[in-house]
Write a protein that holds these residues in place. Sequence first.
Motif, PDB file in Angstrom:
ATOM      1  N   PHE A 148      -0.819  13.672 -12.468  1.00  0.00           N
ATOM      2  CA  PHE A 148      -1.348  12.304 -12.550  1.00  0.00           C
ATOM      3  C   PHE A 148      -2.478  12.188 -13.570  1.00  0.00           C
ATOM      4  N   LEU A 151      -2.024  10.606 -17.066  1.00  0.00           N
ATOM      5  CA  LEU A 151      -2.217   9.184 -17.326  1.00  0.00           C
ATOM      6  C   LEU A 151      -3.504   8.925 -18.089  1.00  0.00           C
ATOM      7  N   PHE A 265       3.172   3.186 -15.374  1.00  0.00           N
ATOM      8  CA  PHE A 265       4.365   3.517 -14.599  1.00  0.00           C
ATOM      9  C   PHE A 265       5.486   2.543 -14.949  1.00  0.00           C
ATOM     10  N   ASP A 295      -3.135   4.993  -4.363  1.00  0.00           N
ATOM     11  CA  ASP A 295      -4.261   5.599  -5.079  1.00  0.00           C
ATOM     12  C   ASP A 295      -4.347   7.091  -4.779  1.00  0.00           C
ATOM     13  N   CYS A 296      -3.266   7.804  -5.019  1.00  0.00           N
ATOM     14  CA  CYS A 296      -3.299   9.256  -4.800  1.00  0.00           C
ATOM     15  C   CYS A 296      -4.412   9.865  -5.634  1.00  0.00           C
ATOM     16  N   THR A 300      -4.540   6.709 -10.998  1.00  0.00           N
ATOM     17  CA  THR A 300      -3.301   6.024 -10.618  1.00  0.00           C
ATOM     18  C   THR A 300      -3.615   4.588 -10.238  1.00  0.00           C
ATOM     19  N   GLU A 301      -4.656   4.426  -9.426  1.00  0.00           N
ATOM     20  CA  GLU A 301      -5.030   3.066  -9.006  1.00  0.00           C
ATOM     21  C   GLU A 301      -5.387   2.211 -10.211  1.00  0.00           C
ATOM     22  N   THR A 304      -2.398   1.152 -12.172  1.00  0.00           N
ATOM     23  CA  THR A 304      -1.522   0.327 -11.336  1.00  0.00           C
ATOM     24  C   THR A 304      -1.960  -1.139 -11.342  1.00  0.00           C
ATOM     25  N   SER A 384       5.777  11.862  -9.965  1.00  0.00           N
ATOM     26  CA  SER A 384       4.690  11.972 -10.944  1.00  0.00           C
ATOM     27  C   SER A 384       4.879  10.875 -11.975  1.00  0.00           C
ATOM     28  N   PRO A 385       3.863  10.607 -12.800  1.00  0.00           N
ATOM     29  CA  PRO A 385       3.995   9.488 -13.741  1.00  0.00           C
ATOM     30  C   PRO A 385       5.268   9.549 -14.588  1.00  0.00           C
ATOM     31  N   ASN A 388       9.434   9.341 -11.170  1.00  0.00           N
ATOM     32  CA  ASN A 388       8.956   8.900  -9.864  1.00  0.00           C
ATOM     33  C   ASN A 388       9.833   7.835  -9.236  1.00  0.00           C
ATOM     34  N   CYS A 390       9.088   4.165  -7.120  1.00  0.00           N
ATOM     35  CA  CYS A 390       7.981   3.244  -6.854  1.00  0.00           C
ATOM     36  C   CYS A 390       8.463   2.078  -6.002  1.00  0.00           C
TER      37      CYS A 390
END
Lengths: 400, 503
Positions: A148, A151, A265, A295-296, A300-301, A304, A384-385, A388, A390
């Motif tokens: 992640f 990103l 993503f 928000d792992c 990521t958050e 997103t 993973s990015p 994945n 979603c």
Amino acid sequence: MARGIKDKVAILGMGCSKFGERWDTGPEELMVEAYLEAMQDAGIEPTQLDAAWFSTHIDEIGTGKGGTPLSLALRLPNIAVTRVENFCASGSEALRGAVYAVASGAADIALALGVEKLKDTGYGGLPVSNPGTLNPQWAPNGSAPGNFAQLASAYRAKHGIAKEDLKRAIAHVSVKSHANGSKNPKAHLRNEISEDQALNAPMIAEPLGLFDCCGVSDGAAAAIVTTPEIAKAMGKKDLVTIKAMQLSVSNGLESQHNSWDGSYFHTARIAAKKAYQEAGIEKPREEVSMIEVHDCFSITELVTMEDLFISPEGGAVKDVMDGFYDSSGSVPCQIDGGLKCFGHPIGASGLRMAYEMYLQLQGRAGERQLANPKIGLTHNLGGSPSQNVCSVAIVGLEGV
Amino acid sequence: MSGEIGLTALGGYIPRLRLQRKAITTANAWVAPNLAGKGKGERSMANWDEDTITMAVEAARDLLGPDDDRSHVDALYFGTTTQPFADRLNAGIISAALTLEKGIQAVDITSTQRAGTSALLQALHAAKAGAAKNALVLASDKRKARAVSPQELDFGDGAAALSVGSENVIAKFLGAHSLTVDFVDHFRGAHEEFDYNWEERWIRDEGYLKIIPQAVEGALKEAGLEASDIDHFILPCTLPKVPQSVAKKLGIPAEKVRDNLAANCGETGAAHGLVMLVHALQEAKPGEKILVAQFGGGADALIFETTDKLSSMDDRRGITGSLADRQEETNYMKFLTFNGLVEWEKGMRAEQDKKTALTTLYRNEDMILGLVGGRCTETGNVQFPRSRISVNPNNPAVDTQEPYKFAERKASILSWSADYLTFSMSPPNHYGMIVFDGGGRIFMDITDVAPGEVESGMEVKMVFRVKDVDEKRGFKRYFWKAVPVRSSATGQATGQSTGQAAE
């Protein structure tokens, strides 16, 4: 576009165990904890359940494969139990299965329950999973944070953002989630942190420090769904209905085709567009009351926020720093603490997100209750990015 | 030139890390003060993911150049005493990595320090007999020595590559002579990790000084030359001044004795004769005679004469370029750890079973060992790995892909991270999305980098490396990794991270 499932299914009851390092609790007891709360909330007997969907990601460490772990733990009346697994989005998949069963008419009442018992490995972080026979012969020796973290480098390169500025923005993401989690009695991590703590924490995978990573927790969450008609016949008021459930799955484009720049993503944008269409939402920045995202990791958050078309492309850093997603902001994000602080028992996480949306919409979120939320969105990611699945789901009050 | 047999191309590889000998002798001074005098200069040190096979592949790629058509290579001779597999053709792994044709002969030549020169002799004999038109000869060694031994100071890791044929001969083969004598200066039993060494004075007097001259005189006789005709005399030997004494005995002037690279490389075992030969070819002028001898179970001696085609090799890295591309290493503990000389706590994440599915490996051989992906014959779309249905979102054509080689393509880093959580022999493990000029991308490990060095946009190249070691079963996985493209002139470096981005 299919006709969709907007308002065809209502949530009858939900439950969620306390998340955390549940040293004295096995997966069976976690399942029971979430189940009993959901059954009490729904006000039904086990014999009223027509079918169940069961999500757990890692079967190697105790919970087991197939549908039997759920049926055994809950002593279900020999109904159909389908185990679903879709990485960290497994919980949303269980809910999708139950919702679709009700929407189709195949079931009147269906149960979705997700569980993960992660703290039986002997070490911190996610368990090392079985990668199959081909992947380990060529895929990098990595981990979730390292995957992640990719990103961050790509996002910086694309938008020309200084390393320090992005680091500060993702620190703010975590500081906000800790503040929210401190108000949630079921959350794993209930301590507030300062920006300095986040910035100066030990490095896990450049640029993600310890506080950029979510909690690794034990826990379970459950939902019982039915039709709005049946719910009303049972005397339920303030119905929370499903507005949209979309899932987008990578096909190798991100990892094998040079059209993807690594900073977002691909699947999330597709799932979000479809979900807004299914729910009839045109201006998500204005129409969505609150969001629970995957928000792992803090980065990521951040990306997103753009993938859900709430922040403009390249605008997430500014929105985050402006407090747009804080509990006092325009679109509160992770009001329950998120994966970051509520915790991330993988198979349960998607259902946990729905649980918070449900509580908020019914005005039952206690100290962290928002004022008059109408529409909630959950974003649940797995993989993973670069590869994945979603899930984007939208729930809301009936008639909204 | 056609018809005349000789060397047709060269290549070399010395690992970038150079362990400072002072770091070794300082750490060991308490137990071995007698070794303090050896604490000078530096020795090459393979990274944890380098071994005899990976170094040989890099030397061969240097020789073969950027053209990835390797159909002209019709034989492969691989000399080493530190092959990773006792029974699995090591040259076969190299051949797959280089994407050589299947219809070639490939052999491992081993069990003696002259395995490298013997491999070269075999190739020359095959070429002479017409059995090979373009034979590739590789010699590589990564010898293991006990901590606190003189050998850990003397040895180095490295590889050399030469090709043999009759086209574009850069050095004509003039003659050779071999001696087979069971003179046991050292030995390593079939299941032993380390050498057992006899007394150096005996090795010098009864070994080098008696056996080498016989081999050299035989070679001179076959070539019809006198000792005084030799311009470069190559004799690997870790014993001080022995090459000079042998030269004197033979009548070869002292100034013709080649530097054995002790100061800046260390002795690369069975590879060292060819390492020094490649080094000599890179410094020689046309028309010079080079004699290379190597000792071990007797001796080999071979004589070559350079031609005016030598300049065609100016763009090769060889040994000269490899020696210039260096990173000082002062951490002796890292050397011990990389070489399995320390029992260290790897953590639970290292417990994952590394069992390799051999069926999967073979089914995907060109992908895993050769870094071969696919190219769509309809759209030209390039991808890794190859698949029946193209990844191209605009045209997912079916069954249109032909093999497409990635190893020699230029590439750059799209995204990356330095991961401290995952198990690595040299943390943090760097990896990222590598994007290739001409299309295609691979999410892969990045090696030979220190924290702070990597950034998006950085130019990288592919190297063949150890992916994982299955210690339980004695198997090794190999795959390709990205390394920064560095100018070969970057000689100065600190022991720590330089923090400098690659050019």
